[in-house]
Motif scaffolding. Structure first.
Motif, short mmCIF file in Angstrom:
data_model
loop_
_atom_site.label_atom_id
_atom_site.label_comp_id
_atom_site.label_asym_id
_atom_site.label_seq_id
_atom_site.Cartn_x
_atom_site.Cartn_y
_atom_site.Cartn_z
N THR A 74 25.03 -3.25 70.29
CA THR A 74 26.19 -3.84 70.94
C THR A 74 25.94 -5.33 71.21
O THR A 74 24.81 -5.82 71.12
CB THR A 74 26.49 -3.16 72.28
OG1 THR A 74 25.40 -3.42 73.19
CG2 THR A 74 26.64 -1.66 72.12
N LYS A 75 27.00 -6.02 71.55
CA LYS A 75 26.89 -7.44 71.88
C LYS A 75 25.91 -7.64 73.03
O LYS A 75 25.07 -8.55 72.99
CB LYS A 75 28.26 -7.99 72.25
CG LYS A 75 28.29 -9.49 72.48
CD LYS A 75 29.64 -9.96 73.00
CE LYS A 75 30.75 -9.72 72.01
NZ LYS A 75 32.04 -10.28 72.47
N LYS A 76 25.99 -6.79 74.06
CA LYS A 76 25.09 -6.93 75.21
C LYS A 76 23.63 -6.72 74.79
O LYS A 76 22.73 -7.43 75.27
CB LYS A 76 25.45 -5.92 76.31
CG LYS A 76 24.51 -6.01 77.52
CD LYS A 76 24.81 -4.94 78.55
CE LYS A 76 23.89 -5.07 79.77
NZ LYS A 76 22.47 -4.90 79.44
N LYS A 128 27.12 11.46 81.63
CA LYS A 128 25.84 10.94 81.14
C LYS A 128 26.07 9.98 79.97
O LYS A 128 25.44 8.92 79.88
CB LYS A 128 24.94 12.09 80.70
CG LYS A 128 23.51 11.69 80.40
CD LYS A 128 22.64 12.92 80.20
CE LYS A 128 21.20 12.56 79.99
NZ LYS A 128 20.34 13.76 79.83
N ILE A 129 26.98 10.35 79.10
CA ILE A 129 27.31 9.50 77.95
C ILE A 129 27.89 8.17 78.45
O ILE A 129 27.52 7.10 77.96
CB ILE A 129 28.31 10.22 77.02
CG1 ILE A 129 27.62 11.41 76.35
CG2 ILE A 129 28.88 9.26 75.98
CD1 ILE A 129 28.55 12.33 75.58
N PHE A 134 27.48 2.25 79.76
CA PHE A 134 27.46 1.14 80.74
C PHE A 134 26.25 0.25 80.47
O PHE A 134 26.34 -0.98 80.49
CB PHE A 134 27.38 1.68 82.17
CG PHE A 134 28.67 2.22 82.71
CD1 PHE A 134 29.89 1.92 82.11
CD2 PHE A 134 28.67 3.01 83.84
CE1 PHE A 134 31.07 2.41 82.61
CE2 PHE A 134 29.86 3.51 84.36
CZ PHE A 134 31.07 3.21 83.74
N LEU A 135 25.10 0.87 80.22
CA LEU A 135 23.87 0.12 79.97
C LEU A 135 23.94 -0.69 78.68
O LEU A 135 23.21 -1.66 78.51
CB LEU A 135 22.67 1.08 79.91
CG LEU A 135 22.39 1.88 81.19
CD1 LEU A 135 21.24 2.85 80.97
CD2 LEU A 135 22.10 0.96 82.37
N LYS A 136 24.83 -0.28 77.80
CA LYS A 136 25.02 -0.99 76.54
C LYS A 136 26.11 -2.05 76.62
O LYS A 136 26.44 -2.69 75.63
CB LYS A 136 25.33 0.01 75.42
CG LYS A 136 24.17 0.94 75.10
CD LYS A 136 24.57 1.98 74.07
CE LYS A 136 23.39 2.90 73.74
NZ LYS A 136 22.35 2.19 72.98
N ALA A 141 37.10 0.76 81.61
CA ALA A 141 38.39 0.53 80.95
C ALA A 141 38.27 0.70 79.43
O ALA A 141 39.23 1.13 78.77
CB ALA A 141 38.89 -0.87 81.27
N GLU A 142 37.11 0.39 78.88
CA GLU A 142 36.90 0.54 77.44
C GLU A 142 36.57 1.97 77.06
O GLU A 142 36.99 2.45 76.00
CB GLU A 142 35.76 -0.38 76.98
CG GLU A 142 36.07 -1.87 77.08
CD GLU A 142 34.84 -2.73 76.84
OE1 GLU A 142 34.92 -3.64 75.99
OE2 GLU A 142 33.81 -2.49 77.50
#
Length: 202
Positions: A74-76, A128-129, A134-136, A141-142
């Motif tokens: 991901t971008k993050k 959990k998913i 979130f960490l990624k 909202a997404e």
């Protein structure tokens, strides 16, 4: 500044080491160096800084491309990688833009593929998913609109997981079973709807 020697690098024929006198002062790709030639040349301090900044951008982008070759990110995750490798913050956006233009970063496609994989090939529940996403770098909202699409699949996975746990010690204790399923990331209301029938069947 006067560049007195330009030497092609042995390990990368597209890169050249630059020397001023006997001092190594930096490196550049053939493309970035082409306006100046490959022999001696004079360059202003400002233009030399631009050349080095461009080289930093090229090196960092190529490093990210090699990193992405292992698995989609991901971008993050790419930004975290840039910070970890001490890439100057001022070129982060340029690198991300380049990678997006190349189609190597696509958060929407990543999200769709990740959800499809987790709901079809793991025993994790939506909570959990969602936490892993979130960490990624993804927001509620997404993620939430997609989770609704997988609600039936999640319920099916929950039933399968409960059936697979039937012969274990937790499978014979309602409270242990609930805790286990919540730790796997299944929403309590979904567990509550199914747990009664599960123990009645016993």
């Amino acid at each position: 500044m006067k560049i007195t020697k330009v030497v092609q690098q042995k390990n990368d024929k597209n890169r050249f080491s630059l020397f001023s006198g006997d001092e190594y002062v930096g490196s550049a790709t053939a493309e970035n160096l082409s306006p100046y030639g490959y022999g001696e040349f004079e360059i202003s301090d400002a233009d030399f800084k631009k050349l080095m900044d461009q080289d930093d951008l090229e090196k960092a982008t190529n490093k990210c491309i090699r990193y992405l070759a292992r698995a989609m990110k991901t971008k993050k995750e790419i930004i975290d990688y840039l910070y970890k490798n001490k890439v100057p913050v001022e070129i982060h956006d340029l690198i991300i833009e380049r990678l997006e233009d190349l189609g190597l970063i696509d958060d929407k496609r990543y999200l769709e593929m990740y959800l499809d994989e987790r709901f079809n090939y793991s025993t994790d529940g939506s909570l959990k998913i969602k936490n892993k996403l979130f960490l990624k770098g993804f927001s509620s909202a997404e993620v939430d609109p997609y989770l609704e699409e997988y609600r039936d699949k999640e319920e099916e996975n929950l039933k399968d997981l409960m059936a697979a746990t039937k012969k274990t010690s937790r499978g014979k204790d309602k409270n242990k079973m609930i805790r286990y399923l919540m730790n796997k990331g299944y929403p309590y209301p979904m567990i509550s709807d199914l747990i009664g029938a599960y123990f009645t069947d016993d």
